[in-house]
Design a protein around this motif. Structure first.
Motif, PDB file in Angstrom:
ATOM      1  N   UNK A  32       0.806  -1.215   0.000  1.00  0.00           N
ATOM      2  CA  UNK A  32       0.000   0.000   0.000  1.00  0.00           C
ATOM      3  C   UNK A  32       0.848   1.277   0.000  1.00  0.00           C
ATOM      4  N   UNK A  35       1.978   2.029  -3.434  1.00  0.00           N
ATOM      5  CA  UNK A  35       0.886   2.485  -4.285  1.00  0.00           C
ATOM      6  C   UNK A  35       0.546   3.932  -3.961  1.00  0.00           C
TER       7      UNK A  35
ATOM      8  N   UNK B  88      -9.177  -2.279  -3.656  1.00  0.00           N
ATOM      9  CA  UNK B  88      -7.731  -2.143  -3.475  1.00  0.00           C
ATOM     10  C   UNK B  88      -7.286  -2.867  -2.212  1.00  0.00           C
ATOM     11  N   UNK B  91      -2.615  -2.051  -1.866  1.00  0.00           N
ATOM     12  CA  UNK B  91      -2.051  -1.403  -3.048  1.00  0.00           C
ATOM     13  C   UNK B  91      -2.366  -2.093  -4.358  1.00  0.00           C
ATOM     14  N   UNK B  92      -2.911  -3.287  -4.298  1.00  0.00           N
ATOM     15  CA  UNK B  92      -3.198  -4.044  -5.519  1.00  0.00           C
ATOM     16  C   UNK B  92      -4.684  -3.926  -5.849  1.00  0.00           C
ATOM     17  N   UNK B  93      -4.988  -3.582  -7.091  1.00  0.00           N
ATOM     18  CA  UNK B  93      -6.389  -3.550  -7.494  1.00  0.00           C
ATOM     19  C   UNK B  93      -6.805  -4.970  -7.872  1.00  0.00           C
ATOM     20  N   UNK B 332      10.390  -7.031 -18.269  1.00  0.00           N
ATOM     21  CA  UNK B 332       8.945  -6.830 -18.307  1.00  0.00           C
ATOM     22  C   UNK B 332       8.388  -6.680 -19.726  1.00  0.00           C
ATOM     23  N   UNK B 335       5.142  -9.193 -20.547  1.00  0.00           N
ATOM     24  CA  UNK B 335       3.916  -9.095 -19.757  1.00  0.00           C
ATOM     25  C   UNK B 335       2.716  -9.530 -20.593  1.00  0.00           C
ATOM     26  N   UNK B 337      -1.655 -10.481 -20.217  1.00  0.00           N
ATOM     27  CA  UNK B 337      -2.830 -10.442 -19.353  1.00  0.00           C
ATOM     28  C   UNK B 337      -3.334 -11.864 -19.126  1.00  0.00           C
ATOM     29  N   UNK B 356      -8.108 -12.120 -12.648  1.00  0.00           N
ATOM     30  CA  UNK B 356      -7.402 -11.482 -13.751  1.00  0.00           C
ATOM     31  C   UNK B 356      -6.193 -10.718 -13.219  1.00  0.00           C
ATOM     32  N   UNK B 357      -5.125 -10.673 -14.007  1.00  0.00           N
ATOM     33  CA  UNK B 357      -3.938  -9.932 -13.611  1.00  0.00           C
ATOM     34  C   UNK B 357      -2.874 -10.085 -14.671  1.00  0.00           C
ATOM     35  N   UNK B 358      -1.796  -9.323 -14.511  1.00  0.00           N
ATOM     36  CA  UNK B 358      -0.728  -9.416 -15.503  1.00  0.00           C
ATOM     37  C   UNK B 358       0.383 -10.319 -14.998  1.00  0.00           C
ATOM     38  N   UNK B 360       4.409 -12.122 -16.023  1.00  0.00           N
ATOM     39  CA  UNK B 360       5.568 -12.164 -16.912  1.00  0.00           C
ATOM     40  C   UNK B 360       5.684 -13.600 -17.405  1.00  0.00           C
TER      41      UNK B 360
END
Ligand code: FES
Lengths: 365, 374
Positions: A32, A35, B88, B91-93, B332, B335, B337, B356-358, B360
């Motif tokens: 966090x 971010x 969130x 920090x990650x959506x 990177x 990358x 999806x 869902x996410x990205x 490598x």
């Protein structure tokens, strides 16, 4: 040039483990706060950008408004290119899953197309750091910065090229890949790993340039028509500030006196430990206060950036202390110094290799 | 295997988008200002609708409902549709899809919708959502999606629900009630055991209101899994009904097999998976994983686990040409999806999220069935 004696395999292995540990410890803390940090940085950058453009227009009240505006816009561009763009494009924030803060989508306020930059910089430069013949960032095909390249008479003037490159740095970034692929001049490369078509490369190149030119040299000046030239000149100056700063920082990262170069053979089948070792020897750090680190996009911690290109850069200063310690433990040189001292050695290096050196002749003989 | 990969043409931009591109390096002005707007409006975004969480209501010990008030501009939904929510987390959506369990009529009257969610064992999101939003908060939802809705007209229907697959049906039944639609509806609702039926009281009330509605609760402990016998017994006229199935993948597969064996035409059957749709293809062994490259329509059957080949190699062996660079996880460039599925990251030693996410490609190996945008 300084030749490093290569550490033993055991040393490199335990060195590798130490460096990995630093990386893993840091990664557990990424979250966090990172971010929030990058979002706040973006907010600050956007506000600075807009207020810079506004102040510039108020220059008709008093020239100081104009000066302040140019300065603000210059800093905004520096932040956009360095602390935000460079780091986002390295994938440091990809884990956030944010569609706009992401190495695939991000585009910066710079004449260079970010896609092109990612190809030659993220991949070539970071994988083949300072390997002569592989790392096209090394001297940018323009400067002779070690005896690995034979001296040519044109090198006498390379101090001038260096200044020109600094002044026009964003155009250098834009033109770099296009030049390497010989899109406009020269014979087509025999071996090219370009993953897109040459047509596409050309198109992206012109697109990005025209977007940038339109914005800074047509749209904003026209919008503020009565002060057209004032805004035009302001934008030119802001771009110039950014160009000088970014090129200076980048040169300080790799071309200080102590930075090593490598040959392709040396790096065949290297282990992770050897790779780390090469990254450390090829880079140099700059010391300074926190604001200085931020303005350099933390490239002031070039060593850490090369070891951990996709770790959020705000962690580098803390990691630097640990990396330096690990290097000391294993007897690996770690190059760091204050900004002006380091910059001076860069100028020295550009100057020194302008001329054929006796050392070089001996090697060639 | 032969494949062709085509360079996808860049979408052509309107004049306005070009202006935004030029001035802001973003495809829209909204995207450029998004971080600033979020200062005043948390979770505001150019994609999706910011939505207030009003309440987390416990339905069963391991099932809860989120009560949401979608923001302005959200276009409503049809009973049976789902939304994607984005929240969130550190920090990650993170995003997940959930069916809307309340009815459109309820939305029209109150402006609220409900998502009913089972806490996934070892899940990263479902237990967290419940705690995180216990005192309300903001998240983002997509427009309603999906065409898992009641068939047109008023012909008889059979609904087959497994576990939390009941949620879209709750929406449908409440909607029928609100519209005074007394069509002939049979619902067979399967759950693990007698403690695991959701919305019991509500269903009782609905049945009292509509004599044509028939709800049968069948728990696996007592009745076993769905079978031809159970169908015959509780809905003998199933063959003349339109059939909708919603539940976990094995339950859907089983139900479809049974119905096909009993000569029910395919076009009479609609179904919706909970979670990722499984990839329909035989596999070489039970611990093999299937990787579906969605854009090229290629499915590959590979060994799964931490020692498996990198997905970059898998894709290249399948004849695809994903962009790559260093091949060791530094640049990177590779990358890609991921639509769904779990990958193991050989560089960090971590497993990804299921959603869902990205990823490598060069340092990811399949740890489950995967759907990739390639
Ligand atoms: S190819 Fe460089 S990160 Fe995957």
């Amino acid at each position: 040039m300084p030749s490093a004696h290569i550490p033993s395999a055991e040393t490199l292995q335990s060195f590798e483990q130490d460096i990995n540990r630093i990386r893993d410890n840091t990664l557990t803390n990424v979250g966090q706060a990172d971010a929030d940090y990058i979002r706040n940085m973006i907010r600050f950058q956007r506000l600075l950008d807009l207020s810079g453009r506004l102040c510039m227009v108020l220059g008709f009240l008093h020239p100081l408004w104009w000066v302040g505006g140019v300065f603000a816009l210059g800093i905004a561009k520096i932040l956009d290119n360095m602390e935000i763009g460079h780091n986002v494009l390295h994938g440091q924030y990809d884990w956030m899953n944010d569609p706009h803060i992401n190495s695939r989508k991000f585009e910066w306020d710079n004449a260079g197309d970010s896609g092109s930059w990612k190809r030659y910089h993220n991949h070539e430069h970071h994988t083949y750091t300072n390997i002569i013949g592989k790392d096209r960032d090394y001297g940018y095909g323009l400067l002779r910065l070690s005896n690995d390249l034979p001296w040519r008479p044109k090198n006498v003037l390379q101090m001038v090229y260096y200044w020109l490159l600094s002044i026009l740095f964003e155009w250098g970034v834009a033109y770099h890949e296009v030049a390497a692929e010989r899109i406009f001049f020269g014979k087509k490369r025999k071996h090219s790993s370009l993953p897109i078509s040459r047509e596409q490369l050309k198109k992206d190149f012109f697109n990005k340039i025209s977007y940038q030119m339109f914005k800074d040299y047509i749209f904003w000046p026209l919008l503020c028509f009565p002060v057209f030239f004032q805004v035009l000149l302001g934008n030119i100056c802001a771009n110039l500030i950014r160009n000088l700063w970014t090129s200076t920082i980048i040169f300080c990262g790799h071309f200080t006196e102590e930075a090593h170069t490598f040959s392709e053979e040396e790096c065949k089948n290297e282990t992770r430990g050897q790779w780390y070792y090469r990254q450390i020897l090829g880079s140099s750090n700059l010391e300074g206060p926190r604001w200085f680190h931020i303005l350099t996009g933390h490239l002031s911690c070039q060593v850490e950036h090369h070891l951990f290109p996709d770790v959020p850069a705000r962690h580098y200063p803390a990691m630097a202390a640990e990396v330096a310690e690990v290097c000391k433990k294993h007897g690996i040189p770690y190059n760091t110094g204050p900004f002006f001292a380091q910059y001076f050695t860069v100028l020295q290096r550009v100057w020194k290799y302008s001329f054929p050196s006796s050392e070089g002749k001996q090697q060639a003989a | 295997m032969t494949t062709t990969t085509t360079d996808r043409p860049a979408p052509s931009r309107t004049l306005w988008q070009r202006l935004a591109r030029s001035l802001t390096q973003h495809d829209s002005f909204g995207a450029y200002f998004e971080p600033l707007i979020q200062l005043a409006l948390p979770m505001w975004s150019t994609s999706g609708y910011r939505t207030k969480v009003l309440e987390v209501r416990t339905e069963l010990p391991d099932v809860y409902s989120l009560v949401l008030k979608p923001g302005r501009g959200w276009g409503g939904f049809r009973a049976g549709q789902f939304v994607q929510i984005v929240a969130e987390q550190n920090g990650v959506l993170c995003s997940r899809h959930f069916s809307i369990s309340s009815s459109p009529d309820h939305y029209a009257r109150t402006g609220l919708i409900e998502l009913t969610i089972r806490v996934q064992d070892k899940g990263r999101i479902t237990p967290w959502l419940r705690q995180q939003f216990a005192n309300g908060g903001w998240l983002r939802i997509s427009a309603a999606q999906g065409d898992f809705v009641l068939p047109q007209g008023n012909g008889p229907v059979l609904l087959l629900a497994g576990g939390s697959g009941i949620t879209p049906f709750r929406s449908m039944l409440n909607q029928l009630r609100a519209q005074n639609d007394n069509r002939d509806v049979q619902l067979l609702y399967f759950a693990r055991d007698n403690q695991h039926f959701l919305f019991r009281d509500e269903f009782n009330r609905l049945q009292l209101d509509n004599p044509q509605l028939n709800i049968t609760l069948l728990d696996n402990e007592q009745h076993g899994l769905i079978s031809a016998e159970l169908l015959q017994q509780y809905c003998p006229d199933f063959a003349r009904r339109q059939i909708l199935i919603c539940g976990p993948a094995p339950m859907i597969a089983l139900s479809r097999n049974i119905l096909t064996d009993m000569q029910v035409p395919q076009q009479n059957i609609g179904f919706e998976y909970f979670g990722a749709a499984p990839i329909d293809q035989p596999r070489s062994s039970s611990d093999a994983a299937l990787v579906a490259f969605r854009q090229s329509g290629i499915n590959v059957d590979i060994a799964a686990g931490e020692s498996a080949r990198s997905l970059l190699e898998v894709a290249e062996n399948a004849g695809l040409k994903p962009v790559s660079g260093c091949r060791v996880g530094v640049c990177h460039q590779c990358i890609c999806q991921k639509q769904s599925g779990v990958v193991y990251n050989t560089r960090t030693g971590q497993y990804s999220d299921t959603g869902a996410g990205e990823i490598q490609l060069c340092i990811s190996v399949a740890a489950s069935d995967l759907v990739l945008d390639l």
